[in-house]
Design an enzyme around this catalytic site. Sequence first.
Site, PDB file in Angstrom:
ATOM      1  N   SER A 154      -0.435   9.904   7.340  1.00 53.06           N
ATOM      2  CA  SER A 154      -0.845  11.233   7.775  1.00 53.06           C
ATOM      3  C   SER A 154      -0.365  11.423   9.213  1.00 53.06           C
ATOM      4  CB  SER A 154      -2.376  11.358   7.726  1.00 53.06           C
ATOM      5  OG  SER A 154      -2.823  12.523   8.397  1.00 53.06           O
ATOM      6  N   TYR A 213     -10.221   6.786  10.369  1.00 54.10           N
ATOM      7  CA  TYR A 213      -9.199   7.347   9.475  1.00 54.10           C
ATOM      8  C   TYR A 213      -7.836   7.315  10.162  1.00 54.10           C
ATOM      9  CZ  TYR A 213      -6.750  10.534   6.344  1.00 54.10           C
ATOM     10  OH  TYR A 213      -5.837  11.078   5.472  1.00 54.10           O
TER      11      TYR A 213
END
Length: 256
Positions: A138, A148
């Site tokens: 990402s 994350y």
Amino acid sequence: MGTALITGASAGLGLEFAWQLATARHDVVLVARDAERLERLAAQLRAAAGVHAEVLAADLTDRADLERVAERLRSDERPVGLLVNNAGLGLHQRFVTGDLAREEAALDLMVRAVLVLSRAAVEPMVRRGRGAVLNVASVAALTATGTYSAHKAWVRTFTEGLASELHGTGVTATVLCPGLVHTEFHERAGIDQHVPEIAWLSPERVVATALADVRRGVVISTPSLRYRLGSGLLRVLPRAAVRKLNEPRRALGFGE
């Protein structure tokens, strides 16, 4: 590519990967926890694309299940030519006050599983002299939005190192770094989706770009010009400035 194995294939980008690969006439191995959902998808792919669609229900946070998937990747009788490490989850919690068990599950899913499955896939690929690994990270890998971001940063750096190690073997490694994508991911994670439409990408475009980049041997695949520009800016900004972007970026759905 021959046969492609896709983790997290029952929803989101994984579902789109399954459809685009099947319609391009690749057989697929579908991996996710929900066996019933996978069976429905497999039946649809067989009927619509005429390919072989294999179901492998597994929870990749479980060591025994992870090993079953790894064994499938090691098979020389039914070789896998493309591994798509797509499975992931959004925690939507702060590390200090959040559920530690969920943090550990996320680490197992987005780091350990990528490590184990990549190793299982590339060994037979290198012996055959062809194959590809596509790991989904990402643009959050370049930010500082909690665990994350840390997981995705690991995936990005790991894939770059893997690509270097595989150079000259006929096997490639690509890391996909999308931004916001219209999938079930944000809804499941409880992340606010009230973001201007211009910030969002379609799963169709993201997957098509990723597969095109895999075919060309690109190492870092970042769909859309705006996210490539944003990624470039994040790489040159002082890390102190990046950390100050933490709260606004959380509001946009990157990380917890």
